[in-house]
Design a protein around this motif. Structure first.
Motif, mmCIF file in Angstrom:
data_model
loop_
_atom_site.group_PDB
_atom_site.id
_atom_site.type_symbol
_atom_site.label_atom_id
_atom_site.label_comp_id
_atom_site.label_asym_id
_atom_site.label_seq_id
_atom_site.Cartn_x
_atom_site.Cartn_y
_atom_site.Cartn_z
ATOM 1 N N UNK A 78 0.852 -1.191 0.000
ATOM 2 C CA UNK A 78 0.000 0.000 0.000
ATOM 3 C C UNK A 78 0.887 1.239 0.000
ATOM 4 N N UNK A 79 0.283 2.367 -0.328
ATOM 5 C CA UNK A 79 1.046 3.618 -0.376
ATOM 6 C C UNK A 79 0.119 4.770 -0.046
ATOM 7 N N UNK A 80 0.467 5.553 0.968
ATOM 8 C CA UNK A 80 -0.322 6.713 1.337
ATOM 9 C C UNK A 80 -0.117 7.832 0.326
ATOM 10 N N UNK A 81 -1.153 8.649 0.156
ATOM 11 C CA UNK A 81 -1.002 9.843 -0.657
ATOM 12 C C UNK A 81 -0.230 10.892 0.133
ATOM 13 N N UNK A 82 0.230 11.920 -0.557
ATOM 14 C CA UNK A 82 0.943 12.992 0.131
ATOM 15 C C UNK A 82 0.039 13.651 1.174
ATOM 16 N N UNK A 83 -1.234 13.843 0.830
ATOM 17 C CA UNK A 83 -2.164 14.467 1.769
ATOM 18 C C UNK A 83 -2.360 13.597 3.005
ATOM 19 N N UNK A 84 -2.507 12.292 2.809
ATOM 20 C CA UNK A 84 -2.656 11.390 3.946
ATOM 21 C C UNK A 84 -1.412 11.406 4.831
ATOM 22 N N UNK A 85 -0.246 11.363 4.207
ATOM 23 C CA UNK A 85 0.991 11.288 4.977
ATOM 24 C C UNK A 85 1.265 12.571 5.755
ATOM 25 N N UNK A 86 0.773 13.703 5.253
ATOM 26 C CA UNK A 86 1.030 14.979 5.923
ATOM 27 C C UNK A 86 -0.029 15.325 6.954
ATOM 28 N N UNK A 87 -1.042 14.481 7.115
ATOM 29 C CA UNK A 87 -2.083 14.770 8.106
ATOM 30 C C UNK A 87 -1.507 14.698 9.516
ATOM 31 N N UNK A 88 -2.099 15.467 10.426
ATOM 32 C CA UNK A 88 -1.602 15.519 11.801
ATOM 33 C C UNK A 88 -1.656 14.150 12.459
ATOM 34 N N UNK A 89 -2.719 13.389 12.221
ATOM 35 C CA UNK A 89 -2.864 12.088 12.872
ATOM 36 C C UNK A 89 -1.765 11.124 12.440
ATOM 37 N N UNK A 90 -1.442 11.095 11.143
ATOM 38 C CA UNK A 90 -0.404 10.187 10.648
ATOM 39 C C UNK A 90 0.970 10.638 11.139
ATOM 40 N N UNK A 91 1.236 11.937 11.117
ATOM 41 C CA UNK A 91 2.537 12.425 11.591
ATOM 42 C C UNK A 91 2.725 12.124 13.075
ATOM 43 N N UNK A 92 1.666 12.293 13.864
ATOM 44 C CA UNK A 92 1.755 11.979 15.289
ATOM 45 C C UNK A 92 1.933 10.483 15.518
ATOM 46 N N UNK A 93 1.237 9.679 14.725
ATOM 47 C CA UNK A 93 1.377 8.227 14.821
ATOM 48 C C UNK A 93 2.813 7.806 14.526
ATOM 49 N N UNK A 94 3.366 8.275 13.418
ATOM 50 C CA UNK A 94 4.706 7.859 13.023
ATOM 51 C C UNK A 94 5.756 8.385 13.994
ATOM 52 N N UNK A 95 5.569 9.589 14.500
ATOM 53 C CA UNK A 95 6.506 10.140 15.481
ATOM 54 C C UNK A 95 6.487 9.337 16.772
ATOM 55 N N UNK A 96 5.293 8.924 17.212
ATOM 56 C CA UNK A 96 5.188 8.138 18.442
ATOM 57 C C UNK A 96 5.846 6.774 18.278
#
Length: 327
Positions: free
Chosen positions: A211-229
């Motif tokens: 699978x591959x996230x779109x740029x918009x999905x990857x830049x969302x706050x929820x995804x960035x917080x998830x990946x940072x955690x």
């Protein structure tokens, strides 16, 4: 406090307080049925590319890699499992063999070795070159060919970008290993995901699961917080798991979160471990919250990404008890 505080590892209590992650990651964690096949494969791959000289170290690394990848990708096909296991094996073997203490003792040599890999990652490799590649170079070439066959162009660029970050992280760690006195906790938090390889693992998981996230999905706050955690928790867990083994040797204190917390708060190792454990527990709560948000409030790829990174985090939580980290 003066930098001399970090020159010699402090005496340690018999048991250091470890994080309790059972509320956020209660387990048992799903595991691929191919775990034994992964371990056999990694041993065979090291027959082809002998990255590690010690048979004991080789067995331990193949064991933890196979079981960790089987938990990272419990539903993946066997080819993807083999590829991701080989990638993590390569990174860990290079760090163990040429980074850390060895790299600190020969920074110029570490830079030269890394230069060979930069050529490969940039796509400037010429197989007709008169220069014979090192065993690490030849095995990295094998990995890159296999990833390029499976990944989209964007996924492949993300993998190679994260590998460059790993190489810089290994060099950064070796450079500061014996004189970490000026490194702040903030500096360390920024660099630690690159030295524990977790963002590379996250990028590889997307290739493995297709699978591959779109740029918009990857830049969302929820995804960035998830990946940072996930990135924070992976590094900090590794620090508390490996500290006792690393501190058992003569020499400087380990370049790790507990060491820096001791200096920042002018406290003993047990108090620093309590702080580190609490940081892990709080980050796990954040991570669980973001997973819940994305799996209940989203569908499709976002929910799938959250579940994939849940497995990545679970694999790091699991490995804290592995014998590789026994002092």
């Amino acid at each position: 406090m003066s930098d001399s505080f970090l020159e010699v590892a402090p005496s340690r209590p018999a048991a250091l307080p470890m994080p309790d992650l059972r509320d956020s990651f209660p387990g048992p964690f799903p595991i691929s049925p191919h775990v034994d096949a992964i371990e056999r494969h990694t041993n065979d791959w090291l027959d082809t590319y002998p990255l590690i000289g010690s048979q004991g170290a080789r067995r331990a690394l193949c064991n933890i890699t196979s079981r960790g990848i089987a938990r990272t990708l419990p539903t993946a096909d066997i080819g993807s499992l083999f590829l991701c296991a080989d990638l993590f094996l390569w990174l860990t073997a290079f760090d163990d063999t040429c980074g850390e203490t060895a790299g600190a003792g020969d920074l110029a040599g570490l830079v030269r070795r890394s230069g060979e890999f930069i050529e490969l990652l940039a796509g400037h490799d010429d197989e007709q070159s008169a220069a014979e590649p090192s065993v690490f170079g030849a095995s990295l070439r094998d990995l890159l060919v296999r990833f390029e066959e499976r990944a989209t162009p964007t996924q492949y660029l993300r993998i190679t970008a994260h590998l460059r970050d790993n190489l810089f992280g290994i060099l950064w760690e070796a450079h500061h290993l014996h004189s970490p006195g000026h490194i702040t906790v903030r500096d360390y938090r920024a660099m630690r995901p690159h030295t524990v390889f977790v963002r590379t693992v996250m990028a590889a998981v997307e290739v493995a699961l297709g699978y591959e996230l779109t740029r918009q999905q990857r830049s969302s706050a929820a995804v960035r917080e998830l990946e940072s955690a996930v990135a924070n928790l992976a590094g900090w867990i590794n620090d508390v798991a490996s500290y006792a083994k690393e501190a058992a040797h003569e020499g400087p204190s380990p370049l790790s979160l507990p060491t820096l917390l001791m200096r920042q708060y002018d406290c003993d190792i047990e108090t620093a471990f309590r702080r580190a454990a609490r940081m892990c527990e709080e980050e796990a709560v954040i991570l669980r919250s973001r997973i819940t948000d994305l799996t209940t409030g989203s569908g499709g790829e976002l929910a799938g990404h959250a579940r994939a990174l849940e497995a990545v985090a679970a694999s790091y939580v699991w490995h804290i008890e592995h014998s590789r980290y026994a002092p």
